[in-house]
Structures are given as C-alpha cells and as structure tokens.
Scaffold this motif. Structure first.
Motif, PDB file in Angstrom:
ATOM      1  N   PRO A   1       0.837  -1.210   0.000  1.00  0.00           N
ATOM      2  CA  PRO A   1       0.000   0.000   0.000  1.00  0.00           C
ATOM      3  C   PRO A   1       0.865   1.249   0.000  1.00  0.00           C
ATOM      4  CG  PRO A   1       0.117  -0.911   2.207  1.00  0.00           C
ATOM      5  CD  PRO A   1       0.821  -1.894   1.308  1.00  0.00           C
ATOM      6  N   TRP A   2       0.248   2.385  -0.306  1.00  0.00           N
ATOM      7  CA  TRP A   2       0.894   3.684  -0.191  1.00  0.00           C
ATOM      8  C   TRP A   2       0.454   4.332   1.118  1.00  0.00           C
ATOM      9  CZ3 TRP A   2      -1.158   5.536  -5.611  1.00  0.00           C
ATOM     10  CH2 TRP A   2      -0.541   4.781  -6.628  1.00  0.00           C
ATOM     11  N   LEU A   3       1.360   5.063   1.729  1.00  0.00           N
ATOM     12  CA  LEU A   3       1.055   5.824   2.939  1.00  0.00           C
ATOM     13  C   LEU A   3       0.791   7.270   2.540  1.00  0.00           C
ATOM     14  CD1 LEU A   3       0.991   6.229   6.074  1.00  0.00           C
ATOM     15  CD2 LEU A   3       3.470   6.660   5.919  1.00  0.00           C
ATOM     16  N   VAL A   4      -0.330   7.817   2.958  1.00  0.00           N
ATOM     17  CA  VAL A   4      -0.641   9.216   2.675  1.00  0.00           C
ATOM     18  C   VAL A   4      -0.977   9.911   3.984  1.00  0.00           C
ATOM     19  CG1 VAL A   4      -1.383   8.867   0.289  1.00  0.00           C
ATOM     20  CG2 VAL A   4      -3.049   8.630   2.143  1.00  0.00           C
ATOM     21  N   ALA A   5      -0.703  11.211   4.009  1.00  0.00           N
ATOM     22  CA  ALA A   5      -0.972  11.988   5.218  1.00  0.00           C
ATOM     23  C   ALA A   5      -1.389  13.397   4.849  1.00  0.00           C
ATOM     24  CB  ALA A   5       0.266  12.026   6.120  1.00  0.00           C
ATOM     25  N   ASP A   6      -2.271  13.942   5.648  1.00  0.00           N
ATOM     26  CA  ASP A   6      -2.699  15.337   5.541  1.00  0.00           C
ATOM     27  C   ASP A   6      -2.350  15.991   6.866  1.00  0.00           C
ATOM     28  OD1 ASP A   6      -3.927  17.764   5.067  1.00  0.00           O
ATOM     29  OD2 ASP A   6      -5.972  17.002   5.257  1.00  0.00           O
ATOM     30  N   ILE A   7      -1.318  16.828   6.854  1.00  0.00           N
ATOM     31  CA  ILE A   7      -0.749  17.363   8.089  1.00  0.00           C
ATOM     32  C   ILE A   7      -1.056  18.847   8.180  1.00  0.00           C
ATOM     33  CG2 ILE A   7       1.360  17.711   9.417  1.00  0.00           C
ATOM     34  CD1 ILE A   7       2.539  15.293   7.909  1.00  0.00           C
TER      35      ILE A   7
ATOM     36  N   ALA B   1      -3.017  15.765  12.277  1.00  0.00           N
ATOM     37  CA  ALA B   1      -2.488  15.049  11.117  1.00  0.00           C
ATOM     38  C   ALA B   1      -3.354  13.813  10.898  1.00  0.00           C
ATOM     39  CB  ALA B   1      -1.038  14.641  11.329  1.00  0.00           C
ATOM     40  N   ARG B   2      -3.688  13.561   9.639  1.00  0.00           N
ATOM     41  CA  ARG B   2      -4.478  12.383   9.286  1.00  0.00           C
ATOM     42  C   ARG B   2      -3.625  11.451   8.437  1.00  0.00           C
ATOM     43  NH1 ARG B   2      -7.565  16.875   9.320  1.00  0.00           N
ATOM     44  NH2 ARG B   2      -9.576  16.805  10.401  1.00  0.00           N
ATOM     45  N   PHE B   3      -3.587  10.182   8.819  1.00  0.00           N
ATOM     46  CA  PHE B   3      -2.829   9.175   8.095  1.00  0.00           C
ATOM     47  C   PHE B   3      -3.791   8.133   7.536  1.00  0.00           C
ATOM     48  CE2 PHE B   3       0.235  10.926  11.082  1.00  0.00           C
ATOM     49  CZ  PHE B   3       1.372  11.065  10.291  1.00  0.00           C
ATOM     50  N   ALA B   4      -3.422   7.565   6.393  1.00  0.00           N
ATOM     51  CA  ALA B   4      -4.234   6.515   5.783  1.00  0.00           C
ATOM     52  C   ALA B   4      -3.362   5.678   4.875  1.00  0.00           C
ATOM     53  CB  ALA B   4      -5.405   7.108   4.993  1.00  0.00           C
ATOM     54  N   LEU B   5      -3.879   4.543   4.488  1.00  0.00           N
ATOM     55  CA  LEU B   5      -3.250   3.677   3.496  1.00  0.00           C
ATOM     56  C   LEU B   5      -4.103   3.672   2.244  1.00  0.00           C
ATOM     57  CD1 LEU B   5      -2.239   0.676   5.781  1.00  0.00           C
ATOM     58  CD2 LEU B   5      -0.753   2.519   4.946  1.00  0.00           C
ATOM     59  N   ILE B   6      -3.442   3.591   1.089  1.00  0.00           N
ATOM     60  CA  ILE B   6      -4.118   3.538  -0.206  1.00  0.00           C
ATOM     61  C   ILE B   6      -3.604   2.307  -0.949  1.00  0.00           C
ATOM     62  CG2 ILE B   6      -4.461   4.698  -2.424  1.00  0.00           C
ATOM     63  CD1 ILE B   6      -5.603   6.545  -0.564  1.00  0.00           C
TER      64      ILE B   6
ATOM     65  N   SER C   1       4.122   5.487  14.558  1.00  0.00           N
ATOM     66  CA  SER C   1       3.125   5.006  15.491  1.00  0.00           C
ATOM     67  C   SER C   1       1.894   4.486  14.747  1.00  0.00           C
ATOM     68  CB  SER C   1       2.720   6.122  16.450  1.00  0.00           C
ATOM     69  OG  SER C   1       1.678   5.711  17.309  1.00  0.00           O
ATOM     70  N   TYR C   2       1.472   5.224  13.734  1.00  0.00           N
ATOM     71  CA  TYR C   2       0.323   4.790  12.925  1.00  0.00           C
ATOM     72  C   TYR C   2       0.620   3.454  12.243  1.00  0.00           C
ATOM     73  CZ  TYR C   2      -2.763   4.493   8.873  1.00  0.00           C
ATOM     74  OH  TYR C   2      -3.643   4.030   7.916  1.00  0.00           O
ATOM     75  N   LEU C   3       1.790   3.336  11.617  1.00  0.00           N
ATOM     76  CA  LEU C   3       2.141   2.111  10.899  1.00  0.00           C
ATOM     77  C   LEU C   3       2.279   0.925  11.849  1.00  0.00           C
ATOM     78  CD1 LEU C   3       4.711   3.540   8.327  1.00  0.00           C
ATOM     79  CD2 LEU C   3       2.381   2.742   7.859  1.00  0.00           C
ATOM     80  N   ALA C   4       2.799   1.173  13.043  1.00  0.00           N
ATOM     81  CA  ALA C   4       2.925   0.087  14.019  1.00  0.00           C
ATOM     82  C   ALA C   4       1.551  -0.449  14.398  1.00  0.00           C
ATOM     83  CB  ALA C   4       3.666   0.576  15.256  1.00  0.00           C
ATOM     84  N   GLY C   5       0.588   0.447  14.549  1.00  0.00           N
ATOM     85  CA  GLY C   5      -0.767   0.018  14.857  1.00  0.00           C
ATOM     86  C   GLY C   5      -1.390  -0.776  13.724  1.00  0.00           C
ATOM     87  N   GLN C   6      -1.145  -0.340  12.493  1.00  0.00           N
ATOM     88  CA  GLN C   6      -1.673  -1.057  11.343  1.00  0.00           C
ATOM     89  C   GLN C   6      -1.018  -2.435  11.193  1.00  0.00           C
ATOM     90  OE1 GLN C   6      -4.339   0.032   9.510  1.00  0.00           O
ATOM     91  NE2 GLN C   6      -4.316   1.573  11.138  1.00  0.00           N
ATOM     92  N   GLN C   7       0.275  -2.497  11.461  1.00  0.00           N
ATOM     93  CA  GLN C   7       0.981  -3.789  11.379  1.00  0.00           C
ATOM     94  C   GLN C   7       0.438  -4.762  12.416  1.00  0.00           C
ATOM     95  OE1 GLN C   7       5.219  -3.504  11.858  1.00  0.00           O
ATOM     96  NE2 GLN C   7       5.568  -5.653  11.371  1.00  0.00           N
ATOM     97  N   ALA C   8       0.201  -4.268  13.629  1.00  0.00           N
ATOM     98  CA  ALA C   8      -0.325  -5.139  14.676  1.00  0.00           C
ATOM     99  C   ALA C   8      -1.705  -5.673  14.308  1.00  0.00           C
ATOM    100  CB  ALA C   8      -0.391  -4.381  16.001  1.00  0.00           C
ATOM    101  N   ALA C   9      -2.512  -4.821  13.658  1.00  0.00           N
ATOM    102  CA  ALA C   9      -3.864  -5.246  13.283  1.00  0.00           C
ATOM    103  C   ALA C   9      -3.847  -6.225  12.113  1.00  0.00           C
ATOM    104  CB  ALA C   9      -4.712  -4.019  12.935  1.00  0.00           C
TER     105      ALA C   9
ATOM    106  N   ALA D   1      -0.408 -10.535   7.298  1.00  0.00           N
ATOM    107  CA  ALA D   1      -0.772  -9.953   6.000  1.00  0.00           C
ATOM    108  C   ALA D   1      -0.151  -8.575   5.787  1.00  0.00           C
ATOM    109  CB  ALA D   1      -2.294  -9.852   5.879  1.00  0.00           C
ATOM    110  N   TRP D   2       0.585  -8.100   6.780  1.00  0.00           N
ATOM    111  CA  TRP D   2       1.111  -6.729   6.707  1.00  0.00           C
ATOM    112  C   TRP D   2       2.194  -6.596   5.647  1.00  0.00           C
ATOM    113  CZ3 TRP D   2       0.208  -1.912   7.504  1.00  0.00           C
ATOM    114  CH2 TRP D   2       1.252  -0.989   7.571  1.00  0.00           C
ATOM    115  N   ALA D   3       2.131  -5.498   4.893  1.00  0.00           N
ATOM    116  CA  ALA D   3       3.187  -5.130   3.940  1.00  0.00           C
ATOM    117  C   ALA D   3       3.523  -3.672   4.179  1.00  0.00           C
ATOM    118  CB  ALA D   3       2.711  -5.338   2.503  1.00  0.00           C
ATOM    119  N   THR D   4       4.769  -3.401   4.515  1.00  0.00           N
ATOM    120  CA  THR D   4       5.184  -2.039   4.832  1.00  0.00           C
ATOM    121  C   THR D   4       5.175  -1.172   3.577  1.00  0.00           C
ATOM    122  OG1 THR D   4       6.608  -2.865   6.598  1.00  0.00           O
ATOM    123  CG2 THR D   4       7.037  -0.637   5.814  1.00  0.00           C
ATOM    124  N   PRO D   5       4.576   0.007   3.623  1.00  0.00           N
ATOM    125  CA  PRO D   5       4.573   0.889   2.448  1.00  0.00           C
ATOM    126  C   PRO D   5       5.988   1.292   2.044  1.00  0.00           C
ATOM    127  CG  PRO D   5       2.953   1.618   4.065  1.00  0.00           C
ATOM    128  CD  PRO D   5       3.783   0.567   4.727  1.00  0.00           C
ATOM    129  N   ARG D   6       6.197   1.420   0.730  1.00  0.00           N
ATOM    130  CA  ARG D   6       7.464   1.905   0.203  1.00  0.00           C
ATOM    131  C   ARG D   6       7.332   3.304  -0.401  1.00  0.00           C
ATOM    132  NH1 ARG D   6      10.368  -1.026   3.230  1.00  0.00           N
ATOM    133  NH2 ARG D   6      10.737  -3.180   2.624  1.00  0.00           N
TER     134      ARG D   6
END
Length: 343
Positions: free
Chosen positions: A11-17, A22-27, A54-62, A66-71
């Motif tokens: 996925p892609w990591l996007v943020a609106d800061i 700040a809002r984080f999301a995956l696309i 912190s956001y990515l760590a939470g997503q990885q735990a969930a 199946a987790w794939a780290t965004p590049r």
C-alpha cells in the motif's frame, strides 16, 4: 530514492498534516480510496516520522502476517514546500524530507503543500462529496480551491492537456481588502494589533476570534473570550447575535476573497471551498452573502456569475490528492501503478 525496486503490491502511505491535526491513511495503489484513516494531534508527537511510525505500528499489529510495509508515501503539509527542510506555518513541527524518507524506510516520500494536494483531488470528487451553490462544477478547465482551517489555504489546478498540474500558493497571506466602509472599519481596528492584515488573519480558525473582537469594538459591544468553535456554534444556531454577525461578516469577506482568487487564476471551471471551518456551519454559509460577494466584481460580475462554487464535504479529499501525486510520480518515472505489479 530507489524507485525501480519498489514492490507495488504494497500500500501507499498518505498523510494530511495541518497546524493542529495530522491524518494518516493507506491507499491500495492507483484509484484506491483511503482506508484505515487515523487522526492524531500534532502536539502529541515530536514530528511526522514519530506520528507515522506510530500509525504504521498500529496497522501492522492489526494486519498481522498480511502486513506489507509501504514503500511510497506522500505528505500534504500546511506550509510552503520546495526545499528539503519543512517548517509548518502553524505548528512546531520542523523536519527534513530526506531524513524522514530514510527513517520510514521509503523508496519515495513526496512533500506537497496541503492545498496542492487538495487541488489534485478536485477532478475526482463526485456529487456526494460536494455541496454546490447551484450547478456543480464540471471538474474541467482551470480550477481553484480555498480553505479556512487553522489557517487559510489557496491552490489552483490547471488542465495541461497531458494531465493535471497543481499550483501551490500562499494566497491566504495576501492582504485582505475591504469591500465597504463597515469592513474598512474592522480592518482599521485589526491594524491596531497587526501591521499587516492578511486574509488568513481573519478568515481562518485562528482569525475568527480576532474578527469577533474587532466586530464587537466596531459595534460598541462587549466581547467574551470565545474560541472559534464557540463563535461558530453560537452564530450558526442564532443564540448569540454578535457571533451570528461575526459569521455573516466572515462569509461575506470570504466570498470577496474567493472572487479575487478566481480572477487571479482565471479559474472559470469552478471555485471549491475546503478546510475544516465552513462545514461546521454549512447551512448558515449557504444562506449567507458569500455568493453575492463572490460575484460583486463590477465590470467582471458576469465573469464571476458563470463560475460555479461548491463546498467540499469529503473530509479526506487531501488524502485522495496525495495518492494522485504518487500515481503521477510513478507514471512519470516509468513504474506501473497497477496494483500487484512491480517495476
């Protein structure tokens, strides 16, 4: 940035800061929509790297196995961009783009002005994501967007024939003009505190309390110590006459400013209103003098009458725009954006 080695099944990591949040999301790649959106307070983290980690760590735990780290990532930030160093205008965050890219283990980290990202989202916004004065903008031609939030953002979008090109400006810091003697008196009062009265100085979350106090002084009334949220809620429900007058003045002056932005960009395709302030009192806004003041440009009244205006009610539009920026960058560098493919 390694680029060619990117695994596009990730996925892609996007943020609106912004200045406050700040809002984080995956696309999930091209044409994907933001998922797993999380909002954090900027004050709770030293900088965006820590907040994103912190956001990515939470997503990885969930996600577990199946987790794939965004590049690839794109951050829309409420400040001018153009150099490696990013200093947020209304926040204490100051950081390096290159260092952030390395710290998050990314192949590419794009930095966009937040209204550059918002502008990139405009062609893809559907009727359910907009509320218009009259006809909806077509999403074609030259477009412009303004947005009162913590500050006041301005952006433009040009159809080049080979794709969309966003223009990131700082129009919110342009000098605010008065349309009549009443507004001139308000500006006179504000200039006693601030040598330069920009549009952002009054037409924003940080500016609304100042506008309220100035209006009280002009009217010879006592002003309470109210936050922008209180002024908005009391004004919108009519429970406080001074707050209602403040909102009415805010909407009228915003309309005049918006008309100036359209004339400057030549944005005949439409003017969009984003940001977090106006949606809080949308019904009041649509009943206000915004549109009348938008069109009140003398010999160019007919020009403005033909330009549609719409309020963006999609709360995560900038995240869509950030994803569009990644898609464009990958296409320009020859990397396919079809999910599941690798360069």
């Amino acid at each position: 940035m390694t680029g060619g080695g990117s695994d596009l099944s990730r996925p892609w990591l996007v943020a609106d800061i912004g200045g406050t949040n700040a809002r984080f999301a995956l696309i999930d790649g091209a044409s994907g929509v933001p998922r797993d959106i999380q909002r954090v307070r900027c004050a709770d983290y030293p900088g965006p790297v820590e907040a994103a980690a912190s956001y990515l760590a939470g997503q990885q735990a969930a996600a577990g196995a199946a987790w794939a780290t965004p590049r690839w990532a794109a951050f829309a930030v409420a400040t001018p961009v153009g150099s490696d160093r990013i200093d947020l205008t209304n926040s204490a965050w100051s950081f390096s783009r290159a260092e952030s890219e390395a710290a998050l283990g990314l192949d590419g980290l794009l930095m966009l002005n937040d209204f550059e990202a918002l502008a990139l989202s405009l062609p893809g916004l559907g009727p359910h994501q907009l509320r218009a004065h009259g006809p909806l903008p077509s999403g074609q031609g030259t477009l412009a967007v303004i947005g009162p939030g913590t500050g006041l953002g301005v952006g433009g979008l040009l159809d080049t024939g080979r794709g969309w090109h966003a223009i990131a400006g700082e129009g919110g810091h342009a000098t605010l003009a008065a349309a009549d003697d009443f507004e001139a008196e308000i500006l006179r009062v504000v200039r006693a505190e601030h040598e330069h009265v920009s549009a952002e100085r009054l037409l924003s979350g940080i500016g609304l309390p100042l506008l309220y106090r100035a209006l009280a002084q002009v009217r010879g009334e006592a002003a309470e110590a109210l936050a922008a949220e209180d002024i908005g809620s009391r004004g919108a429900d009519g429970s406080d006459a001074l707050c209602a007058a403040t909102l009415a003045t805010f909407c009228a002056m915003l309309g005049g400013f918006a008309g100036n932005v359209v004339l400057t960009f030549g944005a005949r395709g439409g003017l969009y209103i984003g940001g977090g302030i106006v949606p809080r009192f949308a019904d009041f806004f649509f009943a206000s003098d915004f549109r009348a003041r938008f069109e009140a440009k003398g010999r160019f009244r007919a020009y403005l009458e033909a330009v549609p205006t719409a309020l963006i009610v999609e709360p995560y539009a900038a995240l869509h725009g950030a994803a569009a920026a990644i898609e464009t960058r990958l296409r320009e560098t020859g990397i396919t954006t079809n999910q599941g493919s690798a360069a």
